[in-house]
Design an enzyme around this catalytic site. Structure first.
Site, PDB file in Angstrom:
ATOM      1  N   LYS A 107       0.752  -1.168   0.005  1.00 20.64           N
ATOM      2  CA  LYS A 107      -0.172   0.189  -0.013  1.00 20.64           C
ATOM      3  C   LYS A 107       0.821   1.004   0.012  1.00 20.64           C
ATOM      4  O   LYS A 107       1.706   1.358   0.822  1.00 20.64           O
ATOM      5  CB  LYS A 107      -1.054  -0.072   1.292  1.00 20.64           C
ATOM      6  CG  LYS A 107      -1.993  -0.857   1.311  1.00 20.64           C
ATOM      7  CD  LYS A 107      -2.908  -0.890   2.347  1.00 20.64           C
ATOM      8  CE  LYS A 107      -4.277  -1.731   2.216  1.00 20.64           C
ATOM      9  NZ  LYS A 107      -3.857  -3.367   2.038  1.00 20.64           N
ATOM     10  N   ASP A 111      -1.005  -2.317  -4.237  1.00 21.11           N
ATOM     11  CA  ASP A 111      -2.557  -2.270  -3.602  1.00 21.11           C
ATOM     12  C   ASP A 111      -3.190  -0.718  -4.121  1.00 21.11           C
ATOM     13  O   ASP A 111      -2.565   0.304  -3.895  1.00 21.11           O
ATOM     14  CB  ASP A 111      -2.494  -2.557  -2.179  1.00 21.11           C
ATOM     15  CG  ASP A 111      -2.600  -3.941  -1.982  1.00 21.11           C
ATOM     16  OD1 ASP A 111      -3.114  -4.951  -2.766  1.00 21.11           O
ATOM     17  OD2 ASP A 111      -2.058  -4.118  -0.650  1.00 21.11           O
ATOM     18  N   MET A 112      -4.330  -1.012  -4.070  1.00 27.83           N
ATOM     19  CA  MET A 112      -5.297   0.246  -4.140  1.00 27.83           C
ATOM     20  C   MET A 112      -5.909   0.610  -3.031  1.00 27.83           C
ATOM     21  O   MET A 112      -6.565  -0.285  -2.235  1.00 27.83           O
ATOM     22  CB  MET A 112      -6.273   0.133  -5.562  1.00 27.83           C
ATOM     23  CG  MET A 112      -6.986   1.331  -5.931  1.00 27.83           C
ATOM     24  SD  MET A 112      -5.826   2.729  -6.621  1.00 27.83           S
ATOM     25  CE  MET A 112      -5.376   1.952  -8.139  1.00 27.83           C
ATOM     26  N   GLN A 152     -10.383  -1.462  -8.471  1.00 23.54           N
ATOM     27  CA  GLN A 152     -11.523  -1.918  -7.759  1.00 23.54           C
ATOM     28  C   GLN A 152     -12.920  -1.771  -8.689  1.00 23.54           C
ATOM     29  O   GLN A 152     -13.229  -0.543  -9.301  1.00 23.54           O
ATOM     30  CB  GLN A 152     -11.663  -0.773  -6.761  1.00 23.54           C
ATOM     31  CG  GLN A 152     -10.425  -1.261  -6.001  1.00 23.54           C
ATOM     32  CD  GLN A 152     -10.281  -0.086  -4.955  1.00 23.54           C
ATOM     33  OE1 GLN A 152     -10.388  -0.525  -3.576  1.00 23.54           O
ATOM     34  NE2 GLN A 152     -10.203   1.167  -4.936  1.00 23.54           N
ATOM     35  N   ARG A 183      -4.772  -6.993 -10.654  1.00 19.01           N
ATOM     36  CA  ARG A 183      -5.601  -7.822  -9.681  1.00 19.01           C
ATOM     37  C   ARG A 183      -7.058  -6.926  -9.694  1.00 19.01           C
ATOM     38  O   ARG A 183      -7.158  -5.786  -9.452  1.00 19.01           O
ATOM     39  CB  ARG A 183      -5.107  -7.691  -8.260  1.00 19.01           C
ATOM     40  CG  ARG A 183      -6.002  -8.245  -7.213  1.00 19.01           C
ATOM     41  CD  ARG A 183      -5.322  -8.059  -5.744  1.00 19.01           C
ATOM     42  NE  ARG A 183      -4.055  -8.500  -5.519  1.00 19.01           N
ATOM     43  CZ  ARG A 183      -3.314  -7.983  -4.876  1.00 19.01           C
ATOM     44  NH1 ARG A 183      -3.783  -6.920  -3.970  1.00 19.01           N
ATOM     45  NH2 ARG A 183      -1.931  -8.712  -4.583  1.00 19.01           N
ATOM     46  N   HIS A 229     -14.199 -13.630  -3.407  1.00 19.99           N
ATOM     47  CA  HIS A 229     -14.634 -14.975  -2.749  1.00 19.99           C
ATOM     48  C   HIS A 229     -15.916 -15.225  -3.345  1.00 19.99           C
ATOM     49  O   HIS A 229     -16.534 -16.205  -2.861  1.00 19.99           O
ATOM     50  CB  HIS A 229     -14.406 -14.604  -1.336  1.00 19.99           C
ATOM     51  CG  HIS A 229     -13.132 -14.204  -0.654  1.00 19.99           C
ATOM     52  ND1 HIS A 229     -13.110 -12.816  -0.516  1.00 19.99           N
ATOM     53  CD2 HIS A 229     -12.193 -14.709  -0.346  1.00 19.99           C
ATOM     54  CE1 HIS A 229     -11.643 -12.602  -0.179  1.00 19.99           C
ATOM     55  NE2 HIS A 229     -11.262 -13.981  -0.138  1.00 19.99           N
ATOM     56  N   ARG A 282     -12.185  -4.148   7.862  1.00 17.15           N
ATOM     57  CA  ARG A 282     -12.593  -3.824   6.579  1.00 17.15           C
ATOM     58  C   ARG A 282     -12.988  -5.161   6.073  1.00 17.15           C
ATOM     59  O   ARG A 282     -13.883  -5.389   5.153  1.00 17.15           O
ATOM     60  CB  ARG A 282     -11.608  -3.406   5.761  1.00 17.15           C
ATOM     61  CG  ARG A 282     -11.414  -1.949   5.658  1.00 17.15           C
ATOM     62  CD  ARG A 282     -10.703  -1.125   4.415  1.00 17.15           C
ATOM     63  NE  ARG A 282      -9.427  -1.831   4.419  1.00 17.15           N
ATOM     64  CZ  ARG A 282      -8.175  -1.271   5.051  1.00 17.15           C
ATOM     65  NH1 ARG A 282      -8.483  -0.220   5.961  1.00 17.15           N
ATOM     66  NH2 ARG A 282      -7.259  -1.839   4.923  1.00 17.15           N
ATOM     67  N   ARG A 283     -12.188  -6.576   6.497  1.00 15.17           N
ATOM     68  CA  ARG A 283     -12.798  -7.868   6.117  1.00 15.17           C
ATOM     69  C   ARG A 283     -14.011  -8.045   6.875  1.00 15.17           C
ATOM     70  O   ARG A 283     -14.908  -8.789   6.423  1.00 15.17           O
ATOM     71  CB  ARG A 283     -11.754  -8.788   6.618  1.00 15.17           C
ATOM     72  CG  ARG A 283     -10.202  -8.511   6.322  1.00 15.17           C
ATOM     73  CD  ARG A 283     -10.134  -9.052   4.636  1.00 15.17           C
ATOM     74  NE  ARG A 283     -10.637  -7.916   4.043  1.00 15.17           N
ATOM     75  CZ  ARG A 283      -9.881  -6.772   3.504  1.00 15.17           C
ATOM     76  NH1 ARG A 283      -8.777  -6.597   4.187  1.00 15.17           N
ATOM     77  NH2 ARG A 283     -10.384  -5.765   2.773  1.00 15.17           N
TER      78      ARG A 283
END
Length: 307
Positions: free
Chosen positions: A98, A134-135, A163, A184, A226, A287-288
């Protein structure tokens, strides 16, 4: 309904302090975070590799408040990359970075972050692995992609994250779906206004459109989801575009759907697990929980369990 409160809690210093001091929290966090140390990261990497899975390591931390902390994060990445090489894992494990963790939000932050990212890429290149940038929230998208463009001049293998919930992303996919490009694609984990981000089912529609662009291009799509429906959509794109098994991969977070991770790998797909480690786990963990209600249910069950 719970997404906004959980994302707000992720930004709360008071709630962070409570969570970090709670004896009940740590066992649950351990499901999603490898541990606090580099040794923990290497141990989990070895376990996942033994199961036929690839790995990307994330040294946790974001919104770094000083140049000294940014430097410490860069050094942590340089160290773990050397350790991966010493363990013989560099061909199966990379790192995710990040930019806010290496100084992007500081004064002159774009330069500081670019310099730090360049050092991490040099360390990765020296041991034969890769880096994915990462974004974060939408306000940093342009600056982050500009850093990626500059890094790719010397390190064309640098990966970028896009995203699908952002309205701009389909066009960004068209720009980056070029030969050698590693992208990604995830749905997105930040609270964003409707003016810049799709909401609800529109996010899934955007994800499918972006998958079509990436698989139809010349790059290397990394399908970070997922969601069974999105995984099925990606597998359909593999068939439609006659993709070889080494020309794309699936990605999932450590601790989420591990059985499906192994099933995809057993089915001949490249499957990479995103493995965070370090002390700065609170924001990541919250956040997860916000992303998937089942994660929150797991957390709440653990608090009431006597085991």
């Amino acid at each position: 309904m719970l997404r906004e409160p959980l994302l707000a809690a992720a930004r709360s210093p008071r709630l962070r302090s409570v969570a970090e001091k709670s004896k009940l929290t740590r066992p649950v966090v351990n499901r999603f975070v490898a541990g606090s140390t580099e040794a923990d990261a290497l141990r989990v990497t070895a376990e996942l590799e033994a199961a036929g899975l690839l790995v990307t390591l994330d040294f946790l931390g974001e919104d770094t408040t000083s140049a000294e902390l940014a430097e410490q994060t860069v050094q942590a990445y340089e160290s773990v990359l050397k350790a991966l090489a010493a363990a013989g894992s560099a061909d199966r494990a990379e790192v995710s970075v990040k930019l806010s963790a290496i100084g992007q939000s500081l004064a002159d932050g774009d330069r500081i972050a670019l310099d730090g990212a360049r050092r991490i890429c040099e360390a990765a290149g020296a041991v034969g692995t890769t880096v994915t940038i990462d974004m974060e929230d939408h306000t940093t998208t342009d600056a982050t992609l500009e850093v990626v463009r500059q890094l790719r001049v010397d390190f064309p293998w640098v990966g970028a994250v896009l995203q699908a919930y952002l309205r701009r992303t389909e066009e960004d996919c068209r720009e980056f779906a070029t030969a050698g490009s590693r992208i990604r694609l995830c749905k997105g984990a930040y609270a964003e206004p409707e003016s810049v981000a799709f909401q609800g089912e529109e996010v899934e529609d955007s994800y499918r459109r972006c998958l079509s662009v990436l698989f139809g291009g010349q790059g290397y799509p990394m399908v970070a989801s997922h969601d069974p429906a999105m995984i099925a959509a990606a597998r359909s794109q593999v068939v439609q575009h006659n993709r070889s098994s080494d020309s794309y991969e699936f990605q999932m977070l450590f601790g989420i759907r591990p059985d499906e991770q192994r099933a995809l790998a057993a089915g001949g797909h490249r499957m990479r697990v995103y493995v965070p480690y370090g002390d700065e786990w609170y924001g990541y963990f919250m956040r997860r929980l916000a992303e998937r209600p089942a994660n929150l249910a797991f957390f709440l069950r653990s608090l009431t369990s006597k085991k």
